[in-house]
Design a protein around this motif. Sequence first.
Motif, PDB file in Angstrom:
ATOM      1  N   MET A 216       0.841  -1.197   0.000  1.00  0.00           N
ATOM      2  CA  MET A 216       0.000   0.000   0.000  1.00  0.00           C
ATOM      3  C   MET A 216       0.875   1.245   0.000  1.00  0.00           C
ATOM      4  O   MET A 216       1.881   1.293   0.703  1.00  0.00           O
ATOM      5  CB  MET A 216      -0.914   0.008   1.234  1.00  0.00           C
ATOM      6  N   LEU A 217       0.473   2.221  -0.812  1.00  0.00           N
ATOM      7  CA  LEU A 217       1.119   3.526  -0.780  1.00  0.00           C
ATOM      8  C   LEU A 217       0.199   4.482  -0.034  1.00  0.00           C
ATOM      9  O   LEU A 217      -0.927   4.745  -0.463  1.00  0.00           O
ATOM     10  CB  LEU A 217       1.379   4.057  -2.188  1.00  0.00           C
ATOM     11  N   VAL A 218       0.678   4.994   1.093  1.00  0.00           N
ATOM     12  CA  VAL A 218      -0.074   5.970   1.878  1.00  0.00           C
ATOM     13  C   VAL A 218       0.397   7.356   1.450  1.00  0.00           C
ATOM     14  O   VAL A 218       1.567   7.694   1.596  1.00  0.00           O
ATOM     15  CB  VAL A 218       0.155   5.768   3.387  1.00  0.00           C
ATOM     16  N   VAL A 219      -0.530   8.150   0.910  1.00  0.00           N
ATOM     17  CA  VAL A 219      -0.214   9.500   0.444  1.00  0.00           C
ATOM     18  C   VAL A 219      -0.661  10.459   1.546  1.00  0.00           C
ATOM     19  O   VAL A 219      -1.843  10.746   1.688  1.00  0.00           O
ATOM     20  CB  VAL A 219      -0.902   9.809  -0.893  1.00  0.00           C
ATOM     21  N   SER A 220       0.305  10.918   2.326  1.00  0.00           N
ATOM     22  CA  SER A 220       0.003  11.696   3.523  1.00  0.00           C
ATOM     23  C   SER A 220       0.195  13.188   3.276  1.00  0.00           C
ATOM     24  O   SER A 220       1.270  13.625   2.870  1.00  0.00           O
ATOM     25  CB  SER A 220       0.918  11.243   4.674  1.00  0.00           C
ATOM     26  N   TYR A 221      -0.852  13.960   3.526  1.00  0.00           N
ATOM     27  CA  TYR A 221      -0.821  15.410   3.383  1.00  0.00           C
ATOM     28  C   TYR A 221      -0.918  16.057   4.760  1.00  0.00           C
ATOM     29  O   TYR A 221      -1.484  15.480   5.684  1.00  0.00           O
ATOM     30  CB  TYR A 221      -2.000  15.893   2.524  1.00  0.00           C
ATOM     31  N   HIS A 222      -0.387  17.267   4.863  1.00  0.00           N
ATOM     32  CA  HIS A 222      -0.548  18.001   6.126  1.00  0.00           C
ATOM     33  C   HIS A 222      -2.038  18.250   6.359  1.00  0.00           C
ATOM     34  O   HIS A 222      -2.776  18.555   5.418  1.00  0.00           O
ATOM     35  CB  HIS A 222       0.195  19.329   6.082  1.00  0.00           C
ATOM     36  N   GLY A 223      -2.471  18.102   7.593  1.00  0.00           N
ATOM     37  CA  GLY A 223      -3.891  18.246   7.884  1.00  0.00           C
ATOM     38  C   GLY A 223      -4.332  19.687   8.080  1.00  0.00           C
ATOM     39  O   GLY A 223      -3.528  20.614   8.105  1.00  0.00           O
ATOM     40  N   MET A 224      -5.629  19.866   8.221  1.00  0.00           N
ATOM     41  CA  MET A 224      -6.227  21.151   8.584  1.00  0.00           C
ATOM     42  C   MET A 224      -7.588  20.868   9.200  1.00  0.00           C
ATOM     43  O   MET A 224      -8.166  19.797   8.986  1.00  0.00           O
ATOM     44  CB  MET A 224      -6.387  22.070   7.371  1.00  0.00           C
ATOM     45  N   PRO A 225      -8.125  21.796   9.992  1.00  0.00           N
ATOM     46  CA  PRO A 225      -9.446  21.573  10.570  1.00  0.00           C
ATOM     47  C   PRO A 225     -10.497  21.329   9.492  1.00  0.00           C
ATOM     48  O   PRO A 225     -10.487  21.982   8.445  1.00  0.00           O
ATOM     49  CB  PRO A 225      -9.719  22.875  11.329  1.00  0.00           C
ATOM     50  N   GLN A 226     -11.383  20.389   9.746  1.00  0.00           N
ATOM     51  CA  GLN A 226     -12.479  20.088   8.830  1.00  0.00           C
ATOM     52  C   GLN A 226     -13.307  21.341   8.553  1.00  0.00           C
ATOM     53  O   GLN A 226     -13.823  21.539   7.448  1.00  0.00           O
ATOM     54  CB  GLN A 226     -13.364  18.991   9.449  1.00  0.00           C
ATOM     55  N   ARG A 227     -13.362  22.207   9.531  1.00  0.00           N
ATOM     56  CA  ARG A 227     -14.137  23.442   9.416  1.00  0.00           C
ATOM     57  C   ARG A 227     -13.649  24.305   8.251  1.00  0.00           C
ATOM     58  O   ARG A 227     -14.438  24.976   7.583  1.00  0.00           O
ATOM     59  CB  ARG A 227     -14.027  24.189  10.754  1.00  0.00           C
ATOM     60  N   GLY A 232     -14.794  26.775   2.600  1.00  0.00           N
ATOM     61  CA  GLY A 232     -14.440  27.017   1.205  1.00  0.00           C
ATOM     62  C   GLY A 232     -12.988  26.841   0.832  1.00  0.00           C
ATOM     63  O   GLY A 232     -12.613  27.097  -0.312  1.00  0.00           O
ATOM     64  N   ASP A 233     -12.137  26.404   1.769  1.00  0.00           N
ATOM     65  CA  ASP A 233     -10.734  26.187   1.429  1.00  0.00           C
ATOM     66  C   ASP A 233     -10.631  24.988   0.483  1.00  0.00           C
ATOM     67  O   ASP A 233     -11.156  23.915   0.770  1.00  0.00           O
ATOM     68  CB  ASP A 233      -9.925  25.914   2.707  1.00  0.00           C
ATOM     69  N   PRO A 234      -9.916  25.126  -0.669  1.00  0.00           N
ATOM     70  CA  PRO A 234      -9.866  24.052  -1.667  1.00  0.00           C
ATOM     71  C   PRO A 234      -8.823  22.982  -1.391  1.00  0.00           C
ATOM     72  O   PRO A 234      -8.674  22.052  -2.191  1.00  0.00           O
ATOM     73  CB  PRO A 234      -9.516  24.821  -2.951  1.00  0.00           C
ATOM     74  N   TYR A 235      -8.105  23.090  -0.287  1.00  0.00           N
ATOM     75  CA  TYR A 235      -6.965  22.210  -0.037  1.00  0.00           C
ATOM     76  C   TYR A 235      -7.326  20.732  -0.124  1.00  0.00           C
ATOM     77  O   TYR A 235      -6.649  19.948  -0.808  1.00  0.00           O
ATOM     78  CB  TYR A 235      -6.379  22.536   1.333  1.00  0.00           C
ATOM     79  N   HIS A 236      -8.389  20.323   0.568  1.00  0.00           N
ATOM     80  CA  HIS A 236      -8.770  18.913   0.598  1.00  0.00           C
ATOM     81  C   HIS A 236      -9.014  18.382  -0.810  1.00  0.00           C
ATOM     82  O   HIS A 236      -8.523  17.301  -1.175  1.00  0.00           O
ATOM     83  CB  HIS A 236     -10.014  18.729   1.460  1.00  0.00           C
ATOM     84  N   CYS A 237      -9.726  19.135  -1.614  1.00  0.00           N
ATOM     85  CA  CYS A 237     -10.042  18.692  -2.973  1.00  0.00           C
ATOM     86  C   CYS A 237      -8.789  18.601  -3.833  1.00  0.00           C
ATOM     87  O   CYS A 237      -8.632  17.675  -4.643  1.00  0.00           O
ATOM     88  CB  CYS A 237     -11.047  19.650  -3.619  1.00  0.00           C
ATOM     89  N   GLN A 238      -7.866  19.553  -3.661  1.00  0.00           N
ATOM     90  CA  GLN A 238      -6.640  19.535  -4.448  1.00  0.00           C
ATOM     91  C   GLN A 238      -5.742  18.374  -4.036  1.00  0.00           C
ATOM     92  O   GLN A 238      -5.061  17.771  -4.886  1.00  0.00           O
ATOM     93  CB  GLN A 238      -5.921  20.874  -4.316  1.00  0.00           C
ATOM     94  N   CYS A 239      -5.741  18.022  -2.756  1.00  0.00           N
ATOM     95  CA  CYS A 239      -4.992  16.850  -2.302  1.00  0.00           C
ATOM     96  C   CYS A 239      -5.551  15.581  -2.933  1.00  0.00           C
ATOM     97  O   CYS A 239      -4.801  14.727  -3.427  1.00  0.00           O
ATOM     98  CB  CYS A 239      -5.043  16.737  -0.778  1.00  0.00           C
TER      99      CYS A 239
END
Length: 365
Positions: A216-227, A232-239
């Motif tokens: 398995m390849l785990v692609v780990s991104y820095h997190g941020m609050p779900q809020r 409207g922050d696009p970070y999750h979608c871009q990740c």
Amino acid sequence: MRDSSPTARCPAHAPADHPAIPSAKTGVLLANLGTPDNHDYWSMRRYLNEFLSDRRVIDYAPWKWQPLLQLVILSKRPFTSGAAYKSIWNVEKDESPLMTITRDQTAAIADSLHATFGDQVMVDFCMRYGNPSTISKVREMVQAGCTRILFFPLYPQYAGATSATANDQFFRALMAETWQPAARTVPAYFEHPEYIEALAQSVETAYAAATDKPEMLVVSYHGMPQRYLMQGDPYHCQCQKTTRLLRERLGWDESSITTTFQSVFGPEEWLKPYTVKEVARLAREDGKKNIAVIAPAFSADCIETLEEINEEIRESFEEAGGEAFTYIPCLNDNPAHISALCSVIRENLKGWIVRPEHRCQVVSI
């Protein structure tokens, strides 16, 4: 990193007492998150205070947040964070790995751009927090004659707490200039073909070197609050799109790769799944004994990769029964990465700068 252009001179037809003006050029200013000057208590406290006082990073009301930060968090956290930095510190150069790598990236990018544009361009780097500061580097570029500055936050995916706050600081720096240069900011490059290709090549290289292919390849991104996502922050979608494009380039099915988020801070819910918990679940519940982890949101290895992933997250996996853990380094100054970053820069310099051989020739009549 200063350029080697001719010295400043008095403009033609100006009076003799007119101040000297350097020849005009275009600045390319790379920006990364930042680093403490050292791993001792006071260096860490100064750095963490600047970082955690940024309203883009922690948006709680100052009257509520600052007493907690100053009286509790900054009394204890500099010790633990300092120990973490000490474990990865570049002793030879007496600096953090992020500083070393960012300097190497800047030198490689400068060489590439100078080969194309010559002395028309000046390349340097700054940090959002700590040194070298954004304000000091903008000042240097203006003094060197940069009438235009391309500001490049080295974050592939846009987030308010990374790209936006870097841009904020750049704009503040411009506010201090008497003669402001024209300015552009580089947008997120999370789907740029060369960036995806560089990521894919790094995975293929790591898998080829492994004794047994990871399950398995785990692609780990820095997190941020779900809020933030809900705001409207696009970070999750871009990740998520970066992971999908990487998977498609590798030609893998969805069962071979998963997206997770690390570096949770504070009591509220952050983007899930959390990397540290997910790697343990993969080992304990799914029976995955051999995994690889990559961190595409970081352009350079830093505390979150060298210490958090390669130490804390590795330990979580192994304690849950995992046996083989491969950390795939950030792209750093890998030639494919430098090529990708230079392509992004050239695309964003269009209309501002041309190759020397394409300049118009002046013909006397």
